[in-house]
Design a protein around this motif. Sequence first.
Motif, PDB file in Angstrom:
ATOM      1  N   ARG A  43     103.507 -59.851  62.950  1.00  0.00           N
ATOM      2  CA  ARG A  43     104.819 -59.491  63.516  1.00  0.00           C
ATOM      3  C   ARG A  43     104.654 -58.804  64.865  1.00  0.00           C
ATOM      4  N   LEU A  44     103.639 -57.930  64.968  1.00  0.00           N
ATOM      5  CA  LEU A  44     103.358 -57.247  66.229  1.00  0.00           C
ATOM      6  C   LEU A  44     103.000 -58.256  67.317  1.00  0.00           C
ATOM      7  N   LYS A  45     102.188 -59.249  66.963  1.00  0.00           N
ATOM      8  CA  LYS A  45     101.807 -60.288  67.914  1.00  0.00           C
ATOM      9  C   LYS A  45     103.044 -61.067  68.355  1.00  0.00           C
ATOM     10  N   GLU A  46     103.913 -61.410  67.381  1.00  0.00           N
ATOM     11  CA  GLU A  46     105.145 -62.130  67.711  1.00  0.00           C
ATOM     12  C   GLU A  46     106.026 -61.300  68.647  1.00  0.00           C
ATOM     13  N   LEU A  47     106.130 -59.997  68.332  1.00  0.00           N
ATOM     14  CA  LEU A  47     106.947 -59.115  69.162  1.00  0.00           C
ATOM     15  C   LEU A  47     106.375 -58.981  70.570  1.00  0.00           C
ATOM     16  N   ARG A  48     105.049 -58.906  70.673  1.00  0.00           N
ATOM     17  CA  ARG A  48     104.416 -58.827  71.998  1.00  0.00           C
ATOM     18  C   ARG A  48     104.660 -60.116  72.795  1.00  0.00           C
ATOM     19  N   GLU A  49     104.539 -61.254  72.104  1.00  0.00           N
ATOM     20  CA  GLU A  49     104.803 -62.534  72.776  1.00  0.00           C
ATOM     21  C   GLU A  49     106.260 -62.610  73.225  1.00  0.00           C
ATOM     22  N   GLU A  50     107.157 -62.150  72.358  1.00  0.00           N
ATOM     23  CA  GLU A  50     108.578 -62.147  72.706  1.00  0.00           C
ATOM     24  C   GLU A  50     108.834 -61.211  73.898  1.00  0.00           C
ATOM     25  N   ARG A  51     108.178 -60.031  73.881  1.00  0.00           N
ATOM     26  CA  ARG A  51     108.321 -59.094  75.002  1.00  0.00           C
ATOM     27  C   ARG A  51     107.795 -59.712  76.294  1.00  0.00           C
ATOM     28  N   ARG A  94      90.529 -53.531  39.216  1.00  0.00           N
ATOM     29  CA  ARG A  94      91.430 -54.669  39.498  1.00  0.00           C
ATOM     30  C   ARG A  94      92.716 -54.176  40.153  1.00  0.00           C
ATOM     31  N   SER A  95      93.277 -53.094  39.639  1.00  0.00           N
ATOM     32  CA  SER A  95      94.515 -52.581  40.213  1.00  0.00           C
ATOM     33  C   SER A  95      94.268 -52.033  41.616  1.00  0.00           C
ATOM     34  N   ILE A  96      93.129 -51.405  41.840  1.00  0.00           N
ATOM     35  CA  ILE A  96      92.783 -50.900  43.182  1.00  0.00           C
ATOM     36  C   ILE A  96      92.600 -52.087  44.135  1.00  0.00           C
ATOM     37  N   ILE A  97      91.894 -53.129  43.640  1.00  0.00           N
ATOM     38  CA  ILE A  97      91.695 -54.332  44.469  1.00  0.00           C
ATOM     39  C   ILE A  97      93.053 -54.947  44.814  1.00  0.00           C
ATOM     40  N   MET A  98      93.920 -55.041  43.843  1.00  0.00           N
ATOM     41  CA  MET A  98      95.234 -55.626  44.087  1.00  0.00           C
ATOM     42  C   MET A  98      96.037 -54.754  45.060  1.00  0.00           C
ATOM     43  N   GLU A  99      95.898 -53.433  44.913  1.00  0.00           N
ATOM     44  CA  GLU A  99      96.587 -52.513  45.809  1.00  0.00           C
ATOM     45  C   GLU A  99      96.078 -52.692  47.246  1.00  0.00           C
ATOM     46  N   TYR A 100      94.772 -52.785  47.400  1.00  0.00           N
ATOM     47  CA  TYR A 100      94.189 -52.986  48.735  1.00  0.00           C
ATOM     48  C   TYR A 100      94.531 -54.376  49.284  1.00  0.00           C
ATOM     49  N   ASP A 101      94.536 -55.371  48.407  1.00  0.00           N
ATOM     50  CA  ASP A 101      94.937 -56.717  48.851  1.00  0.00           C
ATOM     51  C   ASP A 101      96.380 -56.692  49.381  1.00  0.00           C
ATOM     52  N   ALA A 102      97.235 -55.975  48.669  1.00  0.00           N
ATOM     53  CA  ALA A 102      98.636 -55.866  49.104  1.00  0.00           C
ATOM     54  C   ALA A 102      98.705 -55.139  50.444  1.00  0.00           C
ATOM     55  N   LYS A 103      97.906 -54.061  50.602  1.00  0.00           N
ATOM     56  CA  LYS A 103      97.888 -53.324  51.870  1.00  0.00           C
ATOM     57  C   LYS A 103      97.328 -54.200  52.998  1.00  0.00           C
ATOM     58  N   ILE A 104      96.287 -54.964  52.679  1.00  0.00           N
ATOM     59  CA  ILE A 104      95.713 -55.874  53.680  1.00  0.00           C
ATOM     60  C   ILE A 104      96.741 -56.924  54.079  1.00  0.00           C
ATOM     61  N   LYS A 105      97.418 -57.481  53.089  1.00  0.00           N
ATOM     62  CA  LYS A 105      98.443 -58.491  53.350  1.00  0.00           C
ATOM     63  C   LYS A 105      99.549 -57.893  54.215  1.00  0.00           C
ATOM     64  N   ALA A 106      99.995 -56.670  53.874  1.00  0.00           N
ATOM     65  CA  ALA A 106     101.033 -55.998  54.639  1.00  0.00           C
ATOM     66  C   ALA A 106     100.553 -55.734  56.056  1.00  0.00           C
ATOM     67  N   SER A 107      99.287 -55.317  56.175  1.00  0.00           N
ATOM     68  CA  SER A 107      98.699 -55.066  57.491  1.00  0.00           C
ATOM     69  C   SER A 107      98.627 -56.354  58.304  1.00  0.00           C
ATOM     70  N   GLN A 108      98.208 -57.442  57.664  1.00  0.00           N
ATOM     71  CA  GLN A 108      98.147 -58.737  58.353  1.00  0.00           C
ATOM     72  C   GLN A 108      99.554 -59.191  58.781  1.00  0.00           C
TER      73      GLN A 108
END
Length: 134
Positions: free
Chosen positions: A36-44, A17-31
Amino acid sequence: MMIDNLEKLTESNGRIRSIIMEYDAKIKASQDSEKRLKELREERDSKDKEILNLEQLIRKLDDELSALKQEESRLATEVNQLQEKAKIFHGLKTGLDRVERELSKLDQERKDLANIPQEIERLEKKTKKIKGNR
């Protein structure tokens, strides 16, 4: 025992469960990072378009400035020519005024001279009359 171990691993406080939550947090951070990267590219991209538009505007304004400088130069030449013509006109006007004054004097003299024969005739009659009375 295996079932027990499996239940322990999948429990809400278990290791999986803690590993799943850790990966979910990493996935969320990655998403979030991707978003943010997409927004920055659009802004650029937007800024790049804005830069292109501004560069085009600068080129257009440079062309207009060049045309205005040419027009200014042409007008300055025209002003100089008009100033020269104004000087010539002023000289001619001054000369014309002088000639008109002289013409007026001459006209007055002509009128005075036109009266001389009549004045002579009058004086001759007066002289004859005075001689005749003596």
